[in-house]
Design a protein around this motif. Structure first.
Motif, PDB file in Angstrom:
ATOM      1  N   ALA A 106       0.796  -1.274  -0.161  1.00  0.00           N
ATOM      2  CA  ALA A 106       0.040  -0.011  -0.113  1.00  0.00           C
ATOM      3  C   ALA A 106       0.902   1.379   0.061  1.00  0.00           C
ATOM      4  N   ASN A 107       0.389   2.182  -0.715  1.00  0.00           N
ATOM      5  CA  ASN A 107       1.137   3.556  -0.736  1.00  0.00           C
ATOM      6  C   ASN A 107       0.093   4.707  -1.255  1.00  0.00           C
ATOM      7  N   VAL A 108      -0.346   5.333  -0.114  1.00  0.00           N
ATOM      8  CA  VAL A 108      -1.536   6.255  -0.224  1.00  0.00           C
ATOM      9  C   VAL A 108      -1.207   7.650   0.475  1.00  0.00           C
ATOM     10  N   TYR A 109      -1.660   8.676  -0.058  1.00  0.00           N
ATOM     11  CA  TYR A 109      -1.279  10.010   0.424  1.00  0.00           C
ATOM     12  C   TYR A 109      -2.787  10.789   0.311  1.00  0.00           C
ATOM     13  N   PHE A 110      -2.704  11.799   1.196  1.00  0.00           N
ATOM     14  CA  PHE A 110      -3.877  12.565   1.601  1.00  0.00           C
ATOM     15  C   PHE A 110      -3.381  13.960   1.832  1.00  0.00           C
ATOM     16  N   GLU A 111      -4.343  14.938   1.275  1.00  0.00           N
ATOM     17  CA  GLU A 111      -4.111  16.263   1.596  1.00  0.00           C
ATOM     18  C   GLU A 111      -4.320  16.542   3.221  1.00  0.00           C
ATOM     19  N   GLY A 112      -3.788  17.583   3.760  1.00  0.00           N
ATOM     20  CA  GLY A 112      -3.943  17.735   5.307  1.00  0.00           C
ATOM     21  C   GLY A 112      -3.289  18.952   5.730  1.00  0.00           C
ATOM     22  N   GLU A 113      -3.677  19.515   6.811  1.00  0.00           N
ATOM     23  CA  GLU A 113      -2.858  20.845   7.438  1.00  0.00           C
ATOM     24  C   GLU A 113      -1.672  20.080   8.099  1.00  0.00           C
ATOM     25  N   ASP A 114      -0.535  20.722   7.961  1.00  0.00           N
ATOM     26  CA  ASP A 114       0.667  20.132   8.359  1.00  0.00           C
ATOM     27  C   ASP A 114       1.841  21.034   9.129  1.00  0.00           C
ATOM     28  N   GLU A 115       2.805  20.757   9.453  1.00  0.00           N
ATOM     29  CA  GLU A 115       3.638  21.544  10.521  1.00  0.00           C
ATOM     30  C   GLU A 115       5.138  21.490   9.930  1.00  0.00           C
ATOM     31  N   VAL A 116       6.055  22.264   9.886  1.00  0.00           N
ATOM     32  CA  VAL A 116       7.592  21.712  10.076  1.00  0.00           C
ATOM     33  C   VAL A 116       8.306  22.348  11.469  1.00  0.00           C
ATOM     34  N   TRP A 117       8.354  21.310  12.264  1.00  0.00           N
ATOM     35  CA  TRP A 117       8.951  21.527  13.669  1.00  0.00           C
ATOM     36  C   TRP A 117       8.203  22.595  14.279  1.00  0.00           C
ATOM     37  N   GLY A 118       6.503  22.537  14.480  1.00  0.00           N
ATOM     38  CA  GLY A 118       6.116  23.518  15.209  1.00  0.00           C
ATOM     39  C   GLY A 118       5.630  24.617  14.377  1.00  0.00           C
ATOM     40  N   THR A 119       5.821  24.896  13.135  1.00  0.00           N
ATOM     41  CA  THR A 119       5.386  26.095  12.552  1.00  0.00           C
ATOM     42  C   THR A 119       4.660  25.634  11.485  1.00  0.00           C
ATOM     43  N   THR A 120       3.232  26.141  11.552  1.00  0.00           N
ATOM     44  CA  THR A 120       2.425  25.663  10.665  1.00  0.00           C
ATOM     45  C   THR A 120       2.539  25.983   9.174  1.00  0.00           C
ATOM     46  N   ILE A 121       2.590  25.242   8.163  1.00  0.00           N
ATOM     47  CA  ILE A 121       2.629  25.307   6.841  1.00  0.00           C
ATOM     48  C   ILE A 121       1.464  25.347   5.821  1.00  0.00           C
ATOM     49  N   GLY A 122       0.149  25.111   6.645  1.00  0.00           N
ATOM     50  CA  GLY A 122      -0.878  25.201   6.099  1.00  0.00           C
ATOM     51  C   GLY A 122      -1.286  23.890   5.316  1.00  0.00           C
ATOM     52  N   ASN A 123      -2.500  23.760   4.462  1.00  0.00           N
ATOM     53  CA  ASN A 123      -2.865  22.638   3.818  1.00  0.00           C
ATOM     54  C   ASN A 123      -1.890  22.127   2.648  1.00  0.00           C
ATOM     55  N   ARG A 124      -1.526  20.851   2.799  1.00  0.00           N
ATOM     56  CA  ARG A 124      -0.554  20.331   1.808  1.00  0.00           C
ATOM     57  C   ARG A 124      -1.056  19.078   1.274  1.00  0.00           C
ATOM     58  N   THR A 125      -0.940  18.965   0.075  1.00  0.00           N
ATOM     59  CA  THR A 125      -1.329  17.479  -0.818  1.00  0.00           C
ATOM     60  C   THR A 125       0.088  16.769  -0.722  1.00  0.00           C
ATOM     61  N   HIS A 126      -0.025  15.790   0.173  1.00  0.00           N
ATOM     62  CA  HIS A 126       1.072  14.950   0.384  1.00  0.00           C
ATOM     63  C   HIS A 126       1.326  14.022  -0.673  1.00  0.00           C
ATOM     64  N   GLY A 127       2.410  13.755  -1.015  1.00  0.00           N
ATOM     65  CA  GLY A 127       2.953  12.586  -1.962  1.00  0.00           C
ATOM     66  C   GLY A 127       4.098  11.978  -1.590  1.00  0.00           C
ATOM     67  N   PRO A 128       4.690  11.066  -2.704  1.00  0.00           N
ATOM     68  CA  PRO A 128       5.736  10.213  -2.565  1.00  0.00           C
ATOM     69  C   PRO A 128       6.974  11.056  -2.342  1.00  0.00           C
ATOM     70  N   ALA A 129       7.147  12.479  -2.945  1.00  0.00           N
ATOM     71  CA  ALA A 129       8.249  13.184  -2.851  1.00  0.00           C
ATOM     72  C   ALA A 129       8.327  14.095  -1.675  1.00  0.00           C
ATOM     73  N   THR A 130       7.220  14.268  -0.789  1.00  0.00           N
ATOM     74  CA  THR A 130       6.942  15.092   0.344  1.00  0.00           C
ATOM     75  C   THR A 130       7.855  14.810   1.474  1.00  0.00           C
ATOM     76  N   LEU A 131       8.436  15.686   1.954  1.00  0.00           N
ATOM     77  CA  LEU A 131       9.219  15.484   3.098  1.00  0.00           C
ATOM     78  C   LEU A 131       8.271  15.770   4.312  1.00  0.00           C
ATOM     79  N   HIS A 132       8.293  14.990   5.131  1.00  0.00           N
ATOM     80  CA  HIS A 132       7.457  14.818   6.485  1.00  0.00           C
ATOM     81  C   HIS A 132       8.172  14.892   7.848  1.00  0.00           C
ATOM     82  N   ASP A 133       7.847  15.947   8.730  1.00  0.00           N
ATOM     83  CA  ASP A 133       8.265  15.707   9.998  1.00  0.00           C
ATOM     84  C   ASP A 133       8.155  14.449  10.607  1.00  0.00           C
ATOM     85  N   LEU A 134       9.336  13.786  11.011  1.00  0.00           N
ATOM     86  CA  LEU A 134       9.356  12.513  11.736  1.00  0.00           C
ATOM     87  C   LEU A 134       9.324  12.665  13.325  1.00  0.00           C
ATOM     88  N   ARG A 135       9.495  14.006  13.915  1.00  0.00           N
ATOM     89  CA  ARG A 135       9.349  14.208  15.331  1.00  0.00           C
ATOM     90  C   ARG A 135      10.279  13.226  15.861  1.00  0.00           C
TER      91      ARG A 135
END
Length: 326
Positions: free
Chosen positions: A32-61
């Motif tokens: 399975a390899n699925v992605y969705f839109e959603g509000e996101d952050e970079v280390w606590g800073t809001t970056i708004g709604n993002r369309t996530h995909g295979p190339a999207t960097l994401h916080d691992l915390r």
């Protein structure tokens, strides 16, 4: 395809709020390899709604902590960091004035298993300056801040979740290699795995945040998880020593519900064997080594005390049935 559709239906129905992506591998094959839109952050800073995909960097915390655990094993094999049984405070001679019999008894293994015995509180929200990780971030000298915390328990006796422990381990890697942890990780782990994209957020003092600052794609994190399945090897190259993988996944501490190895969460005594890296907001990578399964889950439920519910639901209600493990 059935698993992917089930995840899409679950997200659409509201059963999986805040879910950003799911990638599941079994013996290296994508299930399975699925992605969705959603509000996101970079280390606590809001970056708004993002369309996530295979190339999207994401916080691992705090999944970052488990990556540091892997890196320590690589550095240990290179002979640039102290072994687990070495005293911790002695590795920071500039802070020798903090020496007490209790602090002198803390070992590297106690940092790896988060049983240093010193005071540390990350139960408060990460927006609260009284949270120990936030206080560390704001301290004039984060290393001294960690080491000078008062002792509450004998070293090696009580688990106490601590980003400070991870910060000390990363500092030892940086000192031993002469490189910041992000550069060392790139050269020793990410490049050998062929990870084209990564980012490591730096703190106020300019150092990469070892406790929570790493950002990767879902596929990149899954490739790291695959190292657990293959005992540290990738395409015939031994990236992490196999004996470190074994030591890292050996239970050393017990928490209220789970067990803990060297910076990896481990299944309870009576559960199927799995290892996991977990982070704020619902970030999770679970590895079921005997089955060759790696599951990466990203979500945007940051600072929500119930952020664990989405990844647990994805695993228990979707992935487990799809694998026929019920």
């Amino acid at each position: 395809m059935e698993l992917e559709q089930a995840l899409k239906d679950g997200r659409a129905s509201g059963a999986l709020p805040g879910l950003h992506s799911v990638l599941v591998l079994r013996n290296g094959e994508v299930l399975a390899n699925v992605y969705f839109e959603g509000e996101d952050e970079v280390w606590g800073t809001t970056i708004g709604n993002r369309t996530h995909g295979p190339a999207t960097l994401h916080d691992l915390r705090s999944v970052t902590k488990s990556v540091v655990g892997l890196l320590y094993g690589i550095a240990l094999a290179e002979g640039i960091v102290p072994p687990p049984d070495a005293p911790l405070l002695a590795a920071f001679p500039e802070h020798a004035d903090l020496s007490t019999p209790e602090r002198d008894a803390i070992t590297i293994a106690d940092a790896l298993t988060m049983r240093m015995g010193s005071a540390w509180d990350e139960n408060l929200p990460y927006t609260d300056p009284a949270n120990s990780e936030i206080a560390m971030e704001r301290a004039a000298d984060r290393i001294r801040f960690i080491l000078e915390q008062p002792m509450e328990n004998a070293p090696g006796t009580a688990f106490n979740y601590s980003g400070g422990a991870t910060t000390l381990l990363a500092e030892l890697i940086a000192r031993g290699s002469g490189q910041p942890i992000d550069v060392y990780a790139r050269e020793r782990l990410f490049d050998p795995l062929g990870l084209a994209r990564s980012e490591w957020v730096r703190g106020i003092d300019g150092r990469p945040s070892a406790a929570s600052g790493l950002r990767l794609t879902a596929a990149g994190l899954a490739r790291i998880g695959q190292l657990i399945v293959t005992n540290g090897s990738h395409n015939g190259q031994q990236i992490v020593p196999a004996d470190w993988i074994t030591a890292m996944l050996t239970p050393h501490a017990t928490t209220s519900q789970l067990r803990y190895g060297y910076h990896w969460w481990l299944s309870p005594q009576d559960a199927p064997t799995w290892a996991a890296a977990m982070g704020n907001g619902g970030q999770r990578m679970t590895v079921v080594k005997p089955l060759g399964v790696v599951a990466v889950i990203f979500a945007g439920n940051y600072n929500n005390p119930d952020d664990w519910e989405v990844p647990v639901s994805v695993i228990s209600q979707y992935i487990v049935p799809a694998l026929g493990l019920e």
